[in-house]
Design an enzyme around this catalytic site. Structure first.
Site, PDB file in Angstrom:
ATOM      1  N   LYS A  19       0.249   4.360  -0.385  1.00  0.00           N
ATOM      2  CA  LYS A  19      -0.287   5.629   0.139  1.00  0.00           C
ATOM      3  C   LYS A  19       0.084   6.760  -0.843  1.00  0.00           C
ATOM      4  O   LYS A  19       0.106   6.523  -2.043  1.00  0.00           O
ATOM      5  CB  LYS A  19       0.235   5.866   1.559  1.00  0.00           C
ATOM      6  CG  LYS A  19       0.032   4.610   2.427  1.00  0.00           C
ATOM      7  CD  LYS A  19       0.249   4.825   3.871  1.00  0.00           C
ATOM      8  CE  LYS A  19       0.024   3.494   4.600  1.00  0.00           C
ATOM      9  NZ  LYS A  19       0.076   3.622   6.040  1.00  0.00           N
ATOM     10  N   GLU A  51      -6.606   5.500   7.590  1.00  0.00           N
ATOM     11  CA  GLU A  51      -6.302   6.902   7.268  1.00  0.00           C
ATOM     12  C   GLU A  51      -7.492   7.569   6.595  1.00  0.00           C
ATOM     13  O   GLU A  51      -7.715   8.769   6.757  1.00  0.00           O
ATOM     14  CB  GLU A  51      -5.026   6.968   6.402  1.00  0.00           C
ATOM     15  CG  GLU A  51      -3.792   6.674   7.254  1.00  0.00           C
ATOM     16  CD  GLU A  51      -2.627   6.044   6.515  1.00  0.00           C
ATOM     17  OE1 GLU A  51      -2.602   6.068   5.281  1.00  0.00           O
ATOM     18  OE2 GLU A  51      -1.732   5.513   7.212  1.00  0.00           O
ATOM     19  N   HIS A  91      -9.587   2.179   4.692  1.00  0.00           N
ATOM     20  CA  HIS A  91      -8.298   2.233   5.405  1.00  0.00           C
ATOM     21  C   HIS A  91      -8.423   3.209   6.571  1.00  0.00           C
ATOM     22  O   HIS A  91      -9.142   4.215   6.478  1.00  0.00           O
ATOM     23  CB  HIS A  91      -7.197   2.688   4.434  1.00  0.00           C
ATOM     24  CG  HIS A  91      -5.834   2.573   5.038  1.00  0.00           C
ATOM     25  ND1 HIS A  91      -5.330   3.540   5.879  1.00  0.00           N
ATOM     26  CD2 HIS A  91      -4.894   1.597   4.957  1.00  0.00           C
ATOM     27  CE1 HIS A  91      -4.114   3.152   6.282  1.00  0.00           C
ATOM     28  NE2 HIS A  91      -3.837   1.983   5.733  1.00  0.00           N
ATOM     29  N   GLY A 101       2.369   2.368  10.685  1.00  0.00           N
ATOM     30  CA  GLY A 101       3.425   3.368  10.527  1.00  0.00           C
ATOM     31  C   GLY A 101       4.155   3.712  11.811  1.00  0.00           C
ATOM     32  O   GLY A 101       4.890   4.701  11.859  1.00  0.00           O
ATOM     33  N   ASN A 142       0.881  -1.175   0.000  1.00  0.00           N
ATOM     34  CA  ASN A 142       0.000   0.000   0.000  1.00  0.00           C
ATOM     35  C   ASN A 142       0.915   1.220   0.000  1.00  0.00           C
ATOM     36  O   ASN A 142       1.495   1.551   1.025  1.00  0.00           O
ATOM     37  CB  ASN A 142      -0.892  -0.013   1.244  1.00  0.00           C
ATOM     38  CG  ASN A 142      -1.677   1.278   1.399  1.00  0.00           C
ATOM     39  OD1 ASN A 142      -1.776   2.069   0.464  1.00  0.00           O
ATOM     40  ND2 ASN A 142      -2.234   1.508   2.581  1.00  0.00           N
ATOM     41  N   SER A 159       2.993  -2.082  10.431  1.00  0.00           N
ATOM     42  CA  SER A 159       4.423  -2.241  10.706  1.00  0.00           C
ATOM     43  C   SER A 159       4.952  -3.640  10.397  1.00  0.00           C
ATOM     44  O   SER A 159       5.747  -4.194  11.149  1.00  0.00           O
ATOM     45  CB  SER A 159       4.731  -1.847  12.161  1.00  0.00           C
ATOM     46  OG  SER A 159       4.445  -0.478  12.360  1.00  0.00           O
ATOM     47  N   GLU A 201      -6.030  -4.247  10.600  1.00  0.00           N
ATOM     48  CA  GLU A 201      -4.910  -3.335  10.814  1.00  0.00           C
ATOM     49  C   GLU A 201      -5.153  -2.523  12.082  1.00  0.00           C
ATOM     50  O   GLU A 201      -5.902  -1.538  12.047  1.00  0.00           O
ATOM     51  CB  GLU A 201      -4.772  -2.366   9.639  1.00  0.00           C
ATOM     52  CG  GLU A 201      -4.536  -3.023   8.298  1.00  0.00           C
ATOM     53  CD  GLU A 201      -3.908  -2.038   7.308  1.00  0.00           C
ATOM     54  OE1 GLU A 201      -2.784  -2.285   6.895  1.00  0.00           O
ATOM     55  OE2 GLU A 201      -4.537  -1.032   6.990  1.00  0.00           O
TER      56      GLU A 201
END
Ligand code: PGA
Length: 242
Positions: free
Chosen positions: A9, A88, A86, A160, A7, A200, A154
């Protein structure tokens, strides 16, 4: 076979995508490469014969929605799957469970495989969040559509941050997700859905995570951006037997 899905991003231009794939495809075959790239790079990525995904699609089919992009548009330029929900998107851009449900419908209608992301934030009750997000995202969907999805667990606190869930913790969360899908549909459908772990994932933890029975692959952000790191993850995932 366990799978690694990158991914990217908001990283990589068209030229950077071409350079990455030229490098990676010297060591992997296109069928082994799954990447969710920026919209602008979908066409370039697809021209290399890999599995390409978009990182989002609109919950609307078309119309006056400035800045949105539809499932049909990304399908047309070569996407075969779409990340939906997601964290985010949920937490920075305010996507709701209802929008996410509608995005799954749009993706499916356009012929894209939805990759639904779910996961709790730090301090939240994991099982309550997973139950709610799955139930609301999948509500009323036909079982044939659900059987054609991928789902990524996730934990938001692991994305991250360098702080991944332990293999046992991730394995338990995946088993819990499968039990929810089984209760909403049935065990056969639940067994058909690839469940991926994200947060991660790196070369030093990917194998232990993928050894868990209920984890069929990984959704990888940061460690998918460097071609050598990505190739290593794919190679490590292929040596996991379970
Ligand atoms: P990360 O991102 O691997 O950089 O933690 C994962 C994701 O957001 O899908």
């Amino acid at each position: 076979m366990k799978r690694i899905i990158g991914n990217w991003k908001m990283h990589k231009t068209v030229q950077e995508t071409a350079d990455f794939l030229t490098h990676v495809l010297q060591r992997l075959s296109p069928e082994e490469v799954y990447l969710a790239v920026p919209f602008t790079a979908i066409k370039e990525a697809a021209s290399h014969g890999i599995h390409v995904g978009s990182q989002n699609v609109s919950h609307e089919p078309e119309g006056p929605f400035t800045g949105e992009i539809s499932a049909r548009m990304v399908k047309e330029v070569g996407a075969e799957f779409a990340i939906i929900g997601h964290s985010e998107r949920r937490h920075i851009f305010g996507e709701t469970d209802d929008m996410i449900h509608r995005k799954i419908l749009r993706a499916h209608a356009a012929g894209l495989k939805p990759l639904l992301c779910i996961g709790e934030r730090e301090g939240e009750d994991r099982e309550a969040v997973l139950h709610r997000q799955l139930e609301r995202a999948l509500k009323g969907l036909e079982s044939s559509l659900v059987a054609d999805m991928m789902i990524a667990y996730e934990p938001v606190w692991a994305i991250g941050t360098g702080k991944s869930a332990s293999p046992e913790e991730a394995g338990d969360a995946h088993a819990y997700c499968r039990s929810i899908i089984s209760s909403l549909y049935n065990a056969e459908i639940a067994a058909m859905i690839p469940l991926l772990y994200g947060g991660s994932v790196k070369s030093d933890n990917v194998q232990a995570l993928l050894q868990q029975r209920d984890i069929q692959g990984a959704l990888v952000g940061g460690a998918s951006l460097d071609p050598d790191s990505f190739v290593k993850l794919v190679e490590l995932s292929q040596s996991v037997v379970s």
